[in-house]
Design an enzyme around this catalytic site. Sequence first.
Site, mmCIF file in Angstrom:
data_model
loop_
_atom_site.group_PDB
_atom_site.id
_atom_site.type_symbol
_atom_site.label_atom_id
_atom_site.label_comp_id
_atom_site.label_asym_id
_atom_site.label_seq_id
_atom_site.Cartn_x
_atom_site.Cartn_y
_atom_site.Cartn_z
ATOM 1 N N PRO A 108 0.848 -1.195 0.000
ATOM 2 C CA PRO A 108 0.000 0.000 0.000
ATOM 3 C C PRO A 108 0.888 1.251 0.000
ATOM 4 O O PRO A 108 1.814 1.365 0.796
ATOM 5 C CB PRO A 108 -0.783 -0.118 1.305
ATOM 6 N N GLY A 110 2.116 5.033 0.454
ATOM 7 C CA GLY A 110 1.890 6.124 1.399
ATOM 8 C C GLY A 110 1.446 5.631 2.760
ATOM 9 O O GLY A 110 1.009 6.403 3.604
ATOM 10 N N GLY A 112 3.463 4.275 4.813
ATOM 11 C CA GLY A 112 4.655 4.253 5.653
ATOM 12 C C GLY A 112 5.387 2.930 5.587
ATOM 13 O O GLY A 112 6.165 2.584 6.468
ATOM 14 N N GLY A 114 7.523 1.999 3.282
ATOM 15 C CA GLY A 114 8.830 2.063 2.625
ATOM 16 C C GLY A 114 8.836 1.603 1.187
ATOM 17 O O GLY A 114 9.788 0.967 0.735
ATOM 18 N N SER A 115 7.775 1.946 0.441
ATOM 19 C CA SER A 115 7.721 1.479 -0.941
ATOM 20 C C SER A 115 8.799 2.118 -1.804
ATOM 21 O O SER A 115 9.344 1.469 -2.695
ATOM 22 C CB SER A 115 6.336 1.701 -1.538
ATOM 23 N N ALA A 117 11.863 2.999 -0.937
ATOM 24 C CA ALA A 117 13.136 2.319 -0.682
ATOM 25 C C ALA A 117 13.158 0.961 -1.369
ATOM 26 O O ALA A 117 14.171 0.557 -1.951
ATOM 27 C CB ALA A 117 13.360 2.146 0.818
ATOM 28 N N ALA A 118 12.014 0.268 -1.331
ATOM 29 C CA ALA A 118 11.958 -1.049 -1.966
ATOM 30 C C ALA A 118 12.129 -0.921 -3.479
ATOM 31 O O ALA A 118 12.821 -1.731 -4.110
ATOM 32 C CB ALA A 118 10.634 -1.734 -1.625
ATOM 33 N N ASP A 159 15.035 2.130 6.004
ATOM 34 C CA ASP A 159 14.239 1.537 4.928
ATOM 35 C C ASP A 159 15.098 0.747 3.948
ATOM 36 O O ASP A 159 14.772 -0.384 3.590
ATOM 37 C CB ASP A 159 13.488 2.640 4.149
#
Lengths: 328, 328
Positions: A108, A110, A112, A114-115, A117-118, A159
Amino acid sequence: MLNTKHVTTSAPGKTILFGEHAVVYGKPAIAAAVDRRVYVKIEKREDNRTHVNVEELRVSGFLNLERGLIEFDNGEYEKKNILEYVLKSLIKTNTKDGLEVTINIDIPIGAGLGSSAAVTVATILSSSIYNNINLTRDEIAKQAHQVELEVQGAASPIDTTLSTHGGVIYLSKDAEEIITLDINTEIPIIIGYTSKRGNTGKLVETVKLKVEKYPQIMNPILNSMESITNHAREALVNGDQQKIGELMNINHGLLDSLGVNTEELSKMVYFARKTGALGSKITGAGGGGSIIAYCPGRVEEVISCINKFENAFKINISVEGVRLESKE
Amino acid sequence: MLNTKHVTTSAPGKTILFGEHAVVYGKPAIAAAVDRRVYVKIEKREDNRTHVNVEELRVSGFLNLERGLIEFDNGEYEKKNILEYVLKSLIKTNTKDGLEVTINIDIPIGAGLGSSAAVTVATILSSSIYNNINLTRDEIAKQAHQVELEVQGAASPIDTTLSTHGGVIYLSKDAEEIITLDINTEIPIIIGYTSKRGNTGKLVETVKLKVEKYPQIMNPILNSMESITNHAREALVNGDQQKIGELMNINHGLLDSLGVNTEELSKMVYFARKTGALGSKITGAGGGGSIIAYCPGRVEEVISCINKFENAFKINISVEGVRLESKE
């Protein structure tokens, strides 16, 4: 050496268990990689252009790697900056133009988790493999952190470390050391998230103003958060469920006192507890975004309760960090 | 000397502005008398029995002042102990049997507004006048505090002091000193209260267990509360509205971290802020009970917002403490 036709990698998101906001003031934090992932596929294009499509965000555009430019096809303004991470990650690994990059985000946005960084970590692994460069995990983490610094101006290494290495980490005081926590027991955590997105930069700034205005009030709160994180480290390693829950609840109140709580987050936090969570708190910057609830034996009940008014899902700790999914 | 036929007195309730729970650990607190009152009428009865009727609680019974006994007519069990306060107050002033005591409580019960202290203070003034005894305010406050100690086992002098003297007080560290604050500006405060009543004794005990279990976490929180109260004293005297609000909000989060917040209180706190309150927090023990919201220029809006799901009303600081209403 055979040229790679396509390569797909994936990297996990993360959730902060303890210590958000306090880390900004040199306090420790505990965070975990979670089993929701970003997938980055790189394949050769017929022409010499480089195109990126981030499907779940409906953001796409052409990159000019040589000149470091982005030409957006479309996408909402606030979501567009994901392409900055991709651009800088590709440049970091000396990638030449002529690629189609397809990104799928099963995290999901936003919330939090860490999308970004991924995306960065997975892009760096994909492109390094595509370019026949061998990077160690430490090198990937370092490069990804640099990309985050370049895009955001400031970034904690949490992250990118978790997306690269997986597992649960304790970030020591002043970020001097990242210690992997050896946690044997499953951590039954659910994430509840609101559609409202918190602005991390703004929230960090709001807290900073309070700390400057009321140091005698706020410094003890930050010290208390430090102590919570240190107690939690022990409780997590020992699998002391009661304690983990209690510490989350105390930490939540302190985050509220920093001014990053909202009515929606508060409601989820209290409903989770009422439905049997041993503890629940804001995770990440707050002001919208997500909560975590620690729910041994009550995962399904808490999820279905929160799903009545917001969105919730279970996460597992992801032991695996970034990985190669397929290659040809 | 003419015998008094009847005498009616009244005493105000109170609200805690800052420092609840922390006072238990020797920290300072700020509280204010409010313009909601208890009325105590004493009149001669034809027979030699003593009867008390607390109309709003639907509690009544016969007292035996000589033997210190209560014989209840009716009333819910948990509300009955109000007669203990009346009994001990009448004994304190050497009252002889043969009275009808009528008590009207124009203060929401169980909302943390100090109705039992107001009953005690007003009863002591009524009965001392009835018995032609002249008590100074300090003597009334002292006797009332003794009554509260006898009935409850433990009691802060805050409630009885405010019911007796009125105004706003700062209770210093370790309750060594009670300082009257000279506040010129009106303090536009609303009270929101839930039908759910918190059990003060239990809540104080819960917090105590946390403080004992996690001293390194909880002591900084109590220190932060102390600092909030000291900042608030200054802000109240200077009429610094912004600061008063900010300090309330921080204090609320810390009360949440003690574990005395509830979903209902949290909802009122956040709705008040959303509707324009500069600050809002739990007042009193929590776990149900009340919140206060500081609403310069937004009193009506906040009241009508909270009244949609709970009960809210405006209070003014009562400069006057206990007073004689009528006598014949």
